[in-house]
Design a protein around this motif. Structure first.
Motif, short mmCIF file in Angstrom:
data_model
loop_
_atom_site.label_atom_id
_atom_site.label_comp_id
_atom_site.label_asym_id
_atom_site.label_seq_id
_atom_site.Cartn_x
_atom_site.Cartn_y
_atom_site.Cartn_z
N VAL A 10 24.15 -3.51 -3.00
CA VAL A 10 23.39 -4.51 -3.75
C VAL A 10 23.03 -5.69 -2.85
O VAL A 10 21.90 -6.18 -2.87
CB VAL A 10 24.20 -5.00 -4.98
CG1 VAL A 10 23.50 -6.18 -5.65
CG2 VAL A 10 24.38 -3.87 -5.97
N PHE A 11 24.00 -6.12 -2.04
CA PHE A 11 23.75 -7.25 -1.14
C PHE A 11 22.66 -6.91 -0.13
O PHE A 11 21.74 -7.71 0.11
CB PHE A 11 25.04 -7.63 -0.41
CG PHE A 11 24.86 -8.72 0.61
CD1 PHE A 11 24.77 -10.05 0.21
CD2 PHE A 11 24.77 -8.42 1.95
CE1 PHE A 11 24.59 -11.06 1.15
CE2 PHE A 11 24.59 -9.41 2.90
CZ PHE A 11 24.51 -10.74 2.49
N VAL A 12 22.73 -5.73 0.49
CA VAL A 12 21.74 -5.34 1.51
C VAL A 12 20.35 -5.21 0.89
O VAL A 12 19.35 -5.68 1.47
CB VAL A 12 22.16 -4.02 2.19
CG1 VAL A 12 21.06 -3.53 3.11
CG2 VAL A 12 23.46 -4.23 2.98
N VAL A 13 20.26 -4.57 -0.28
CA VAL A 13 18.97 -4.41 -0.95
C VAL A 13 18.35 -5.77 -1.26
O VAL A 13 17.16 -6.00 -1.04
CB VAL A 13 19.13 -3.58 -2.24
CG1 VAL A 13 17.84 -3.63 -3.08
CG2 VAL A 13 19.47 -2.14 -1.91
N ASN A 14 19.18 -6.70 -1.71
CA ASN A 14 18.66 -8.02 -2.05
C ASN A 14 18.35 -8.86 -0.81
O ASN A 14 17.49 -9.73 -0.85
CB ASN A 14 19.66 -8.76 -2.95
CG ASN A 14 19.52 -8.35 -4.40
OD1 ASN A 14 18.54 -8.66 -5.05
ND2 ASN A 14 20.50 -7.61 -4.89
N LEU A 15 19.04 -8.60 0.29
CA LEU A 15 18.68 -9.27 1.54
C LEU A 15 17.29 -8.85 1.99
O LEU A 15 16.49 -9.67 2.45
CB LEU A 15 19.72 -8.94 2.62
CG LEU A 15 19.55 -9.66 3.96
CD1 LEU A 15 19.62 -11.17 3.79
CD2 LEU A 15 20.60 -9.19 4.95
#
Length: 271
Positions: free
Chosen positions: A96-101
């Protein structure tokens, strides 16, 4: 009207950045409260994106072509939607963090093509806005990581004192090892996502200005190398569960890399 849109879009970026900080905190320490706050902020970002996207599509319904602003906003909106689904049903916080980054980077790039930029402010204003975002993020990252390195050094010092059973008045005034480690982790939780976001914005500036060759600049390369060192710390901390003494050493090594990056300005054509 343009100033209202500009303010709203900038607000989305900063709220988005805050959401990523909370998501990263949850990834590091399985902090349910941080995840709830991060999810709430991300939902708010999704709502604002939806409102802007629907408004743009309705007001430009009769146009045959979709502008690059709407295209990239729609792409970012889709990534946010996917990340919310992953967060709700699959519980893979790091993904989730990588996708949102990535989505955050797309939004930053979209500043270049947002409506009204072709008017009185021009392209240079968009670049200045991006640089302001970049500088704000990187300064906050440097501050957090510097404080974190102080705690790491304090941890090693206190660990050595306790192991040697040297109970000096100064040692007694220091917080416990657990407290020092907790505050060191909090500095990482704040600093590393900010550093990652600042680099994503810097890359979008170079791509938007048509200067991709500068991605091989010494300053840019050492910045990404620094981020890799901190990611290694996160892997050692969150996944491999290394002991505090070893983590403190890795933390200080990463900070030395950060100092090298800061001192490399004279070798760079980017800054």
């Amino acid at each position: 009207m343009f100033l209202t849109q500009k303010w709203l879009y900038d607000a989305i970026l900063y709220i988005y950045a805050l959401s990523l900080l909370f998501y990263f905190s949850d990834f590091m320490d399985a902090n349910r409260r941080a995840k709830r706050i991060g999810t709430g902020l991300l939902i708010f970002v999704w709502i604002l994106q939806t409102v802007i996207l629907v408004w743009r599509l309705v007001t430009h319904f009769e146009e045959t072509a979709i502008s690059s602003f709407e295209y990239w906003l729609g792409f970012s909106w889709l990534l946010v939607t996917i990340s919310l689904v992953i967060s709700q049903f699959f519980k893979i916080e790091f993904l989730v963090f990588v996708v949102n980054l990535i989505s955050f980077s797309v939004l930053a790039l979209n500043l270049y093509s947002r409506p009204g930029m072709e008017g009185q402010f021009g392209v240079s204003q968009a670049m200045r806005d991006l640089l302001i975002v970049h500088i704000s993020l990187v300064l906050c990252a440097y501050a957090a990581l510097t404080i974190g390195s102080v705690f790491a050094g304090m941890y090693l010092f206190l660990h050595k004192q306790l192991k040697g059973k040297r109970w000096t008045p100064f040692t007694r005034r220091l917080p416990s090892l657990d407290t020092i480690e907790r505050f060191s982790d909090r500095a990482i939780i704040i600093g590393v996502p900010l550093l990652a976001m600042s680099l994503s914005v810097a890359v979008t500036v170079l791509l938007a200005e048509g200067r991709p060759k500068l991605l091989l600049d010494w300053k840019v390369l050492t910045s990404f190398a620094t981020l890799i060192f901190y990611v290694n710390y996160i892997i050692q901390r969150a996944m491999l569960r290394r002991p505090g003494k070893q983590l403190a050493r890795i933390h200080l090594i990463a900070f030395v890399m950060l100092l090298i990056n800061l001192l490399s300005n004279s070798l760079s054509t980017f800054h």
